[in-house]
Design a protein around this motif. Structure first.
Motif, short mmCIF file in Angstrom:
data_model
loop_
_atom_site.label_atom_id
_atom_site.label_comp_id
_atom_site.label_asym_id
_atom_site.label_seq_id
_atom_site.Cartn_x
_atom_site.Cartn_y
_atom_site.Cartn_z
N ILE A 182 33.55 30.30 44.69
CA ILE A 182 32.78 29.48 44.30
C ILE A 182 31.31 30.24 44.09
CG2 ILE A 182 31.34 27.46 45.01
CD1 ILE A 182 33.75 26.51 46.74
N ILE A 183 31.11 31.25 44.83
CA ILE A 183 29.88 32.05 44.66
C ILE A 183 29.89 32.63 43.32
CG2 ILE A 183 28.52 34.19 45.35
CD1 ILE A 183 29.20 33.35 48.21
N GLY A 184 31.04 33.37 42.90
CA GLY A 184 31.38 33.84 41.69
C GLY A 184 31.15 32.91 40.47
N GLU A 185 31.52 31.69 40.67
CA GLU A 185 31.47 30.67 39.71
C GLU A 185 30.37 30.34 39.45
OE1 GLU A 185 32.46 25.93 39.73
OE2 GLU A 185 33.85 27.22 40.86
N ILE A 234 22.17 39.13 45.10
CA ILE A 234 20.87 39.45 44.58
C ILE A 234 20.94 40.67 43.59
CG2 ILE A 234 18.70 40.65 45.25
CD1 ILE A 234 19.23 38.19 46.79
N ILE A 235 21.64 41.58 43.94
CA ILE A 235 21.65 42.84 43.00
C ILE A 235 22.22 42.39 41.50
CG2 ILE A 235 22.42 45.08 42.57
CD1 ILE A 235 22.18 45.66 45.41
N ALA A 236 23.56 41.72 41.78
CA ALA A 236 24.48 41.53 40.48
C ALA A 236 23.54 40.50 39.47
CB ALA A 236 25.65 40.88 41.14
N PRO A 237 23.01 39.33 39.99
CA PRO A 237 21.98 38.47 39.14
C PRO A 237 21.04 38.91 38.58
CG PRO A 237 22.34 37.60 41.45
CD PRO A 237 23.22 38.82 41.31
N PHE A 238 20.03 39.19 39.58
CA PHE A 238 18.79 39.63 39.34
C PHE A 238 18.41 41.03 39.05
CE2 PHE A 238 18.35 36.46 42.67
CZ PHE A 238 17.45 35.55 42.31
N PHE A 239 19.38 42.12 39.04
CA PHE A 239 18.99 43.22 38.36
C PHE A 239 19.75 43.25 37.14
CE2 PHE A 239 20.77 47.84 37.62
CZ PHE A 239 19.62 48.33 37.79
N SER A 240 20.88 42.80 36.94
CA SER A 240 21.56 42.54 35.74
C SER A 240 20.55 41.66 34.51
CB SER A 240 22.87 41.80 35.75
OG SER A 240 23.69 42.57 36.67
N PRO A 256 29.64 41.45 35.81
CA PRO A 256 30.64 41.39 36.39
C PRO A 256 31.06 42.77 37.43
CG PRO A 256 30.94 40.60 34.23
CD PRO A 256 29.51 41.20 34.30
N ILE A 257 30.51 43.84 36.68
CA ILE A 257 30.32 45.27 37.48
C ILE A 257 29.85 45.29 38.89
CG2 ILE A 257 29.73 47.62 37.38
CD1 ILE A 257 30.06 47.44 34.34
N PHE A 258 28.74 44.85 38.67
CA PHE A 258 27.94 44.79 40.15
C PHE A 258 28.68 43.62 41.06
CE2 PHE A 258 24.39 46.64 37.79
CZ PHE A 258 24.26 47.91 38.63
N PHE A 259 28.91 42.59 40.64
CA PHE A 259 29.89 41.52 41.19
C PHE A 259 31.05 42.14 42.02
CE2 PHE A 259 32.42 37.97 41.99
CZ PHE A 259 31.80 37.11 42.60
N LEU A 260 31.81 42.63 41.19
CA LEU A 260 32.95 43.28 41.72
C LEU A 260 33.00 44.32 42.75
CD1 LEU A 260 35.31 43.61 38.59
CD2 LEU A 260 35.48 42.13 40.56
N LEU A 291 31.78 42.54 45.74
CA LEU A 291 32.94 41.83 46.30
C LEU A 291 33.89 42.83 47.11
CD1 LEU A 291 34.61 39.39 46.57
CD2 LEU A 291 35.97 39.73 44.40
N VAL A 292 34.05 44.15 46.67
CA VAL A 292 34.89 45.11 47.24
C VAL A 292 34.25 45.49 48.38
CG1 VAL A 292 35.85 47.54 47.02
CG2 VAL A 292 35.91 45.84 45.15
N ALA A 293 32.86 45.73 48.36
CA ALA A 293 32.17 46.10 49.65
C ALA A 293 32.42 44.86 50.76
CB ALA A 293 30.61 46.38 49.38
N LEU A 294 32.07 43.73 50.58
CA LEU A 294 32.21 42.82 51.44
C LEU A 294 33.70 42.53 51.95
CD1 LEU A 294 30.87 40.02 52.98
CD2 LEU A 294 31.43 39.03 50.65
N LEU A 295 34.81 42.60 51.14
CA LEU A 295 36.11 42.52 51.69
C LEU A 295 36.63 43.75 52.57
CD1 LEU A 295 37.93 41.17 48.67
CD2 LEU A 295 37.19 39.87 50.55
N THR A 296 35.97 44.89 52.24
CA THR A 296 36.19 46.11 53.31
C THR A 296 35.33 45.77 54.41
OG1 THR A 296 36.06 47.48 51.07
CG2 THR A 296 35.39 48.46 53.64
#
Length: 202
Positions: free
Chosen positions: A68-71, A146-152, A178-182, A185-190
């Protein structure tokens, strides 16, 4: 609360439908509010699952929260594209509006960079001295929210201004986001699946 948890995906779909209806009727503020509400709803589910739920049920809600966050972030990008197209049409009509919009762009970029810096400082404070698991989770969440939406967005707007072509900025945003979001996501799941280590930290 159980109703919200059991129907969270349906609720997110309702948000999406409302947003596209808002875009169809050219209600920019409503569309922005809905996209932000969707991100906040997903964040609420994610953190609620971490704090109040355990076992496989927690994992299920966490995954749904991330989806839902990604959506919501994608809806935010779609809303930004919609607003950019509207503003581009206005800029073609009046030179004065173009100059005013340029000043507005500079202010918006300043706000985005401020949010980015504050978010990075906040994440740095939350992760300082913590375990590797906590650091991965904090920085993964920060990257997604923060980084994915605002930096992009800031980089794309600057690129669009330098090229004097709004669609070039939109294309760059669709590539960077999508690059920063992924990555986030990888860091969070890790962090989620990493075993807790009391004595060791990054």
């Amino acid at each position: 609360m159980s109703f919200i948890l059991n129907n969270c995906m349906a609720i997110s779909i309702v948000f999406t439908v409302i947003l596209f209806i808002s875009i169809a009727f050219k209600k920019r503020i409503v569309a922005l509010v809905i996209s932000f509400v969707t991100v906040l709803f997903g964040s609420f589910l994610l953190f609620y699952a971490f704090a109040k739920i355990s076992g496989l049920d927690a994992l299920d809600i966490q995954i749904k929260g991330l989806i839902i966050i990604g959506e919501g972030l994608l809806l935010l990008v779609a809303t930004s594209v919609f607003i950019s197209v509207q503003e581009a049409k206005k800029k073609r009509c009046k030179v004065k509006e173009k100059l005013a919009a340029k000043g507005g762009d500079e202010m918006a970029i300043g706000v985005a960079l401020t949010v980015l810096v504050v978010g990075l400082m906040f994440a740095s404070g939350l992760s300082r001295g913590k375990t590797a698991k906590r650091k991965y989770m904090v920085w993964g969440t920060t990257t997604i929210l923060i980084i994915a939406p605002f930096f992009s967005w800031a980089v794309s707007i600057l690129f669009a201004i330098s090229q004097e072509e709004g669609f070039a900025g939109v294309a760059l945003m669709m590539l960077l986001f999508p690059i920063f979001f992924l990555i986030g996501l990888v860091a969070l799941l890790t962090g989620v699946f990493k075993k807790e280590s009391v004595n060791k930290s990054i």
